[in-house]
Design a protein around this motif. Sequence first.
Motif, mmCIF file in Angstrom:
data_model
loop_
_atom_site.group_PDB
_atom_site.id
_atom_site.type_symbol
_atom_site.label_atom_id
_atom_site.label_comp_id
_atom_site.label_asym_id
_atom_site.label_seq_id
_atom_site.Cartn_x
_atom_site.Cartn_y
_atom_site.Cartn_z
ATOM 1 N N ALA A 14 15.966 -4.742 -1.242
ATOM 2 C CA ALA A 14 15.441 -3.663 -2.143
ATOM 3 C C ALA A 14 15.536 -4.074 -3.417
ATOM 4 N N SER A 15 16.412 -4.990 -4.097
ATOM 5 C CA SER A 15 16.621 -5.464 -5.191
ATOM 6 C C SER A 15 15.388 -6.272 -5.867
ATOM 7 N N ILE A 16 14.533 -6.546 -4.852
ATOM 8 C CA ILE A 16 13.282 -7.030 -5.620
ATOM 9 C C ILE A 16 12.318 -5.957 -6.007
ATOM 10 N N GLY A 17 12.667 -4.874 -5.675
ATOM 11 C CA GLY A 17 11.905 -3.776 -6.446
ATOM 12 C C GLY A 17 10.310 -4.189 -6.136
ATOM 13 N N GLN A 18 9.445 -3.882 -6.972
ATOM 14 C CA GLN A 18 7.924 -3.792 -6.768
ATOM 15 C C GLN A 18 7.284 -5.139 -6.324
ATOM 16 N N GLN A 19 8.214 -6.188 -6.434
ATOM 17 C CA GLN A 19 7.803 -7.377 -5.946
ATOM 18 C C GLN A 19 7.763 -7.568 -4.307
ATOM 19 N N ALA A 20 8.362 -6.192 -3.689
ATOM 20 C CA ALA A 20 8.159 -6.235 -2.227
ATOM 21 C C ALA A 20 6.608 -5.964 -1.812
ATOM 22 N N TYR A 21 5.608 -5.726 -2.919
ATOM 23 C CA TYR A 21 4.121 -5.569 -2.613
ATOM 24 C C TYR A 21 3.611 -6.824 -1.809
ATOM 25 N N ASN A 22 3.801 -7.952 -2.591
ATOM 26 C CA ASN A 22 3.112 -9.153 -2.081
ATOM 27 C C ASN A 22 3.662 -9.556 -0.822
ATOM 28 N N GLN A 23 4.949 -9.505 -0.504
ATOM 29 C CA GLN A 23 5.614 -9.719 0.987
ATOM 30 C C GLN A 23 4.945 -8.762 2.004
ATOM 31 N N ALA A 24 5.109 -7.549 1.459
ATOM 32 C CA ALA A 24 4.616 -6.582 2.641
ATOM 33 C C ALA A 24 3.206 -6.593 2.724
ATOM 34 N N LYS A 25 2.269 -7.198 1.770
ATOM 35 C CA LYS A 25 0.944 -7.194 2.024
ATOM 36 C C LYS A 25 0.523 -8.447 2.724
ATOM 37 N N ALA A 26 1.245 -9.442 2.796
ATOM 38 C CA ALA A 26 1.001 -10.670 3.440
ATOM 39 C C ALA A 26 1.314 -10.342 4.997
ATOM 40 N N PHE A 27 2.415 -9.641 5.172
ATOM 41 C CA PHE A 27 2.773 -9.261 6.448
ATOM 42 C C PHE A 27 1.805 -8.210 7.230
ATOM 43 N N ARG A 28 1.255 -7.558 6.537
ATOM 44 C CA ARG A 28 0.368 -6.244 7.084
ATOM 45 C C ARG A 28 -1.041 -7.078 7.191
ATOM 46 N N ASP A 29 -1.268 -8.185 6.633
ATOM 47 C CA ASP A 29 -2.559 -8.820 6.704
ATOM 48 C C ASP A 29 -2.453 -9.898 8.113
#
Length: 445
Positions: free
Chosen positions: A221-236
Amino acid sequence: MLEELKFKLRKTIGKILGKAIIDEKLIKESIKEIQKGLILSDVNIKVVLDFSRKVEEKLLKTPPPPGILLRDYVIKVIYDELTKILGGEENKYLPEKGKINKILLIGIEGSGKTTTAAKLAKFYSNMKYKVGVMSIDTYRPAAREQLRQLTNNLDVLFFDLNTNDPFKLLSKGLEYFSEKSVDLIIIDTAGRHKNEKTLMEELKKISKILSPDFTFLVIDASIGQQAYNQAKAFRDTTNIGGIIITKMDGTAKGGGALSAAVATGAKVYFIGIGEKIDDLEIYNPRGFVGQLLGIGDLETLLKRFEALEITAEKRKKLEAIAKGKFTIVDMMEQLQEIKKMGSLSRLLDLIPGLSMKIPKEMVHEIENKIKKWEVAINSMTTEEKVDPSLIKGSRLKRISRGSGVDERTIKELVKQYHMLKKMMKSKQSKRILRMIMNKKLFKGI
Ligand code: GDP
Ligand code: MG
């Protein structure tokens, strides 16, 4: 968890509850305060602005539904919009019983995979799954030992083998667990990744051999909004999978990590809220937001809104009725609905013009006869329900005999149906139905 955001939210709600008059100024101030809280928890600025715009639009342009206090409405709108950016509906993963399910955990180093593997093992073991765990982290010698220790006291099976080949380790592990006929295998991975790309490459490689039933991406959680890129790559990359956000207890940025993951369309299943084995929670956005807002009787408040909700199905029916397209069964359903909302005569009194059209004694009769009509309808064929004009002569006799309701009452039901149908064609009733659909009618009931 999320102390700053919680503080701002509670302060805002407290202010709203404490003020006698809620005006535009207070609404705008409240939104500003919540904005600050969201930004402090690292929620993406676009998401924050979008949230504010929606809340403001709803609160300043749409009045609360009749019978609802403005104060409750303000809280409900804030609650709804926060819930939306933090994930909406709860997601659950339940492994199928009677087969071997494989859960794979991936994530960058230190994100909390190994800890989460042990937490999940306990979680599913408590749900009466026979669970096996293993780690294919062959880079760090201590990694597998870490998982062994974490699961040592649990009622789960642990597998390890003295090898540096992760794929050999994996295939032997699968063999072992298959012999032991477990329901669920949880596989922890190495996570020597610096970015989304290497993370996804490893996932592809392991997935080929393993074909997991479910993959969790573990995000700190401490990476905050940087989670976006990881989550996006994962979702794709994966089509079955969910996200687990760990260390929600140790950072102010949890709101950012959660909303960033949600913004990609990925689904958050669990949150980690501490280092201990039980510090794992099913992520339920509604409950989560409820906790943040800290309103004791939020449930009661939400129930009041629920009662007002017109479901899509109800709306469709009402629209069909407005066009005069309804069967005798639909008519009964509507009568039942109206009964639920209060006595029929009182209801008709509230509708200007309508109480004059229907004589008072008929209103009372309707109330008394609803029960009998229901019984009679049960003895009708589908054909008769759709086209009640068929109900005469021998059909009428048959229904009466079958239901024990006298012929006169059944005739009245049919007459009532035709009357209503005719009435529905008038402009007046169209207006009333529109009012029902726009929730503007039942003021004060
Ligand atoms: P891995 O490298 O992804 O396997 O990460 P680990 O599971 O080894 O965890 C890294 C560190 O984070 C350890 O010190 C864990 O105790 C800690 N940790 C994991 N999950 C949580 C959590 O939800 N809350 C807190 N406070 N610490 C956590
Ligand atoms: Mg690890």
